[in-house]
Scaffold this motif. Structure first.
Motif, mmCIF file in Angstrom:
data_model
loop_
_atom_site.group_PDB
_atom_site.id
_atom_site.type_symbol
_atom_site.label_atom_id
_atom_site.label_comp_id
_atom_site.label_asym_id
_atom_site.label_seq_id
_atom_site.Cartn_x
_atom_site.Cartn_y
_atom_site.Cartn_z
ATOM 1 N N HIS A 22 0.843 -1.190 0.000
ATOM 2 C CA HIS A 22 0.000 0.000 0.000
ATOM 3 C C HIS A 22 0.882 1.245 0.000
ATOM 4 C CE1 HIS A 22 -2.506 -3.203 1.770
ATOM 5 N NE2 HIS A 22 -3.464 -2.635 1.052
ATOM 6 N N SER A 23 0.365 2.319 -0.556
ATOM 7 C CA SER A 23 1.131 3.567 -0.584
ATOM 8 C C SER A 23 1.121 4.214 0.798
ATOM 9 C CB SER A 23 0.531 4.538 -1.601
ATOM 10 O OG SER A 23 -0.722 5.009 -1.149
ATOM 11 N N LYS A 24 2.052 5.142 0.997
ATOM 12 C CA LYS A 24 2.112 5.841 2.285
ATOM 13 C C LYS A 24 0.838 6.643 2.516
ATOM 14 C CE LYS A 24 7.101 6.220 2.581
ATOM 15 N NZ LYS A 24 8.257 7.083 2.451
ATOM 16 N N GLN A 25 0.355 7.287 1.461
ATOM 17 C CA GLN A 25 -0.842 8.119 1.607
ATOM 18 C C GLN A 25 -2.074 7.275 1.924
ATOM 19 O OE1 GLN A 25 -0.889 11.618 1.516
ATOM 20 N NE2 GLN A 25 -2.877 11.204 2.416
ATOM 21 N N SER A 26 -2.243 6.146 1.231
ATOM 22 C CA SER A 26 -3.420 5.310 1.494
ATOM 23 C C SER A 26 -3.347 4.686 2.886
ATOM 24 C CB SER A 26 -3.574 4.226 0.429
ATOM 25 O OG SER A 26 -2.513 3.305 0.494
ATOM 26 N N THR A 27 -2.140 4.324 3.316
ATOM 27 C CA THR A 27 -1.967 3.784 4.668
ATOM 28 C C THR A 27 -2.290 4.848 5.705
ATOM 29 O OG1 THR A 27 -0.241 2.297 3.869
ATOM 30 C CG2 THR A 27 -0.336 2.674 6.231
ATOM 31 N N ALA A 28 -1.785 6.054 5.480
ATOM 32 C CA ALA A 28 -2.052 7.153 6.415
ATOM 33 C C ALA A 28 -3.542 7.461 6.473
ATOM 34 C CB ALA A 28 -1.259 8.388 6.001
ATOM 35 N N ASP A 29 -4.206 7.453 5.331
ATOM 36 C CA ASP A 29 -5.643 7.721 5.307
ATOM 37 C C ASP A 29 -6.429 6.631 6.031
ATOM 38 O OD1 ASP A 29 -5.194 10.025 3.883
ATOM 39 O OD2 ASP A 29 -5.684 9.132 1.933
ATOM 40 N N LYS A 30 -6.044 5.385 5.821
ATOM 41 C CA LYS A 30 -6.768 4.273 6.437
ATOM 42 C C LYS A 30 -6.699 4.333 7.958
ATOM 43 C CE LYS A 30 -7.016 -0.771 6.597
ATOM 44 N NZ LYS A 30 -8.455 -0.862 6.570
ATOM 45 N N PHE A 31 -5.529 4.674 8.488
ATOM 46 C CA PHE A 31 -5.350 4.674 9.935
ATOM 47 C C PHE A 31 -5.459 6.073 10.545
ATOM 48 C CE2 PHE A 31 -3.240 0.831 8.436
ATOM 49 C CZ PHE A 31 -3.863 -0.108 9.237
ATOM 50 N N GLU A 32 -5.850 7.050 9.724
ATOM 51 C CA GLU A 32 -6.069 8.431 10.164
ATOM 52 C C GLU A 32 -4.843 9.017 10.857
ATOM 53 O OE1 GLU A 32 -9.647 8.505 12.468
ATOM 54 O OE2 GLU A 32 -10.866 7.767 10.811
ATOM 55 N N ILE A 33 -3.709 8.889 10.181
ATOM 56 C CA ILE A 33 -2.474 9.500 10.657
ATOM 57 C C ILE A 33 -1.910 10.346 9.526
ATOM 58 C CG2 ILE A 33 -1.924 7.664 12.305
ATOM 59 C CD1 ILE A 33 0.039 6.533 10.259
ATOM 60 N N GLU A 34 -0.920 11.131 9.835
ATOM 61 C CA GLU A 34 -0.260 11.936 8.818
ATOM 62 C C GLU A 34 0.836 11.104 8.147
ATOM 63 O OE1 GLU A 34 -0.977 15.083 7.837
ATOM 64 O OE2 GLU A 34 -2.710 14.964 9.169
ATOM 65 N N PRO A 35 1.056 11.297 6.844
ATOM 66 C CA PRO A 35 2.118 10.545 6.161
ATOM 67 C C PRO A 35 3.495 10.757 6.785
ATOM 68 C CG PRO A 35 0.708 11.613 4.558
ATOM 69 C CD PRO A 35 0.283 12.103 5.908
ATOM 70 N N ILE A 36 3.743 11.953 7.299
ATOM 71 C CA ILE A 36 5.046 12.212 7.925
ATOM 72 C C ILE A 36 5.222 11.360 9.183
ATOM 73 C CG2 ILE A 36 4.341 14.176 9.350
ATOM 74 C CD1 ILE A 36 7.017 15.489 8.483
ATOM 75 N N GLN A 37 4.117 11.095 9.869
ATOM 76 C CA GLN A 37 4.176 10.241 11.053
ATOM 77 C C GLN A 37 4.556 8.816 10.650
ATOM 78 O OE1 GLN A 37 0.445 10.147 13.124
ATOM 79 N NE2 GLN A 37 1.401 9.647 15.064
ATOM 80 N N LEU A 38 3.998 8.333 9.550
ATOM 81 C CA LEU A 38 4.341 7.004 9.047
ATOM 82 C C LEU A 38 5.810 6.948 8.640
ATOM 83 C CD1 LEU A 38 3.554 4.149 8.196
ATOM 84 C CD2 LEU A 38 2.796 5.093 6.008
ATOM 85 N N ARG A 39 6.302 7.998 8.005
ATOM 86 C CA ARG A 39 7.721 8.030 7.617
ATOM 87 C C ARG A 39 8.627 7.956 8.843
ATOM 88 N NH1 ARG A 39 5.852 11.763 3.644
ATOM 89 N NH2 ARG A 39 6.395 13.529 4.953
ATOM 90 N N GLU A 40 8.240 8.647 9.914
ATOM 91 C CA GLU A 40 9.025 8.590 11.157
ATOM 92 C C GLU A 40 9.048 7.166 11.707
ATOM 93 O OE1 GLU A 40 10.712 10.929 13.094
ATOM 94 O OE2 GLU A 40 10.580 12.227 11.337
ATOM 95 N N TRP A 41 7.903 6.512 11.692
ATOM 96 C CA TRP A 41 7.836 5.140 12.201
ATOM 97 C C TRP A 41 8.670 4.201 11.347
ATOM 98 C CZ3 TRP A 41 1.814 4.763 13.009
ATOM 99 C CH2 TRP A 41 1.438 5.616 14.052
ATOM 100 N N LEU A 42 8.648 4.407 10.027
ATOM 101 C CA LEU A 42 9.456 3.565 9.138
ATOM 102 C C LEU A 42 10.946 3.758 9.420
ATOM 103 C CD1 LEU A 42 7.457 4.037 5.833
ATOM 104 C CD2 LEU A 42 7.761 1.893 7.081
ATOM 105 N N ARG A 43 11.315 4.992 9.677
ATOM 106 C CA ARG A 43 12.718 5.283 9.963
ATOM 107 C C ARG A 43 13.143 4.649 11.291
ATOM 108 N NH1 ARG A 43 14.801 10.299 11.921
ATOM 109 N NH2 ARG A 43 12.786 11.194 11.495
ATOM 110 N N ASN A 44 12.227 4.557 12.244
ATOM 111 C CA ASN A 44 12.536 4.024 13.575
ATOM 112 C C ASN A 44 12.079 2.575 13.750
ATOM 113 O OD1 ASN A 44 13.554 6.533 14.332
ATOM 114 N ND2 ASN A 44 11.540 7.262 14.958
#
Length: 90
Positions: free
Chosen positions: A53-75
């Motif tokens: 899934h794309s970052k945007q679709s994942t962020a939309d599904k879980f109601e988070i910001e894409p930048i938050q997902l990027r931070e989690w991926l980095r960590n």
């Protein structure tokens, strides 16, 4: 003429009743509370993203910001150390 005066006074009474009972409503502005995600939840969201899934679709599904997902991926490595039992879920 008499009917006109009667109707006129009834209209005035209605206007007075409406304005007399009118209450001013104030909008309530509440601050959003920050949601806290556990390491397990973060890793499950990362696993969803890694399934293609794309970052945007994942962020939309879980109601988070894409930048938050990027931070989690980095960590992700640090999250795996905190919750190693999630490896079985992924």
């Amino acid at each position: 003429m008499r009917e006109f005066i009667t109707v006129y006074f009834r209209v005035l009474q209605l206007i007075w009743l409406v304005h007399g009972n009118f209450q001013v409503c104030h909008a309530r502005v509440s601050q959003k509370k920050k949601r806290q995600w556990s390491a397990r939840e973060k890793l499950m969201i990362i696993a969803y993203y890694e399934q293609g899934h794309s970052k945007q679709s994942t962020a939309d599904k879980f109601e988070i910001e894409p930048i938050q997902l990027r931070e989690w991926l980095r960590n992700k490595d640090q999250l795996m150390k905190v919750a190693p039992y999630v490896q079985k879920l992924v």
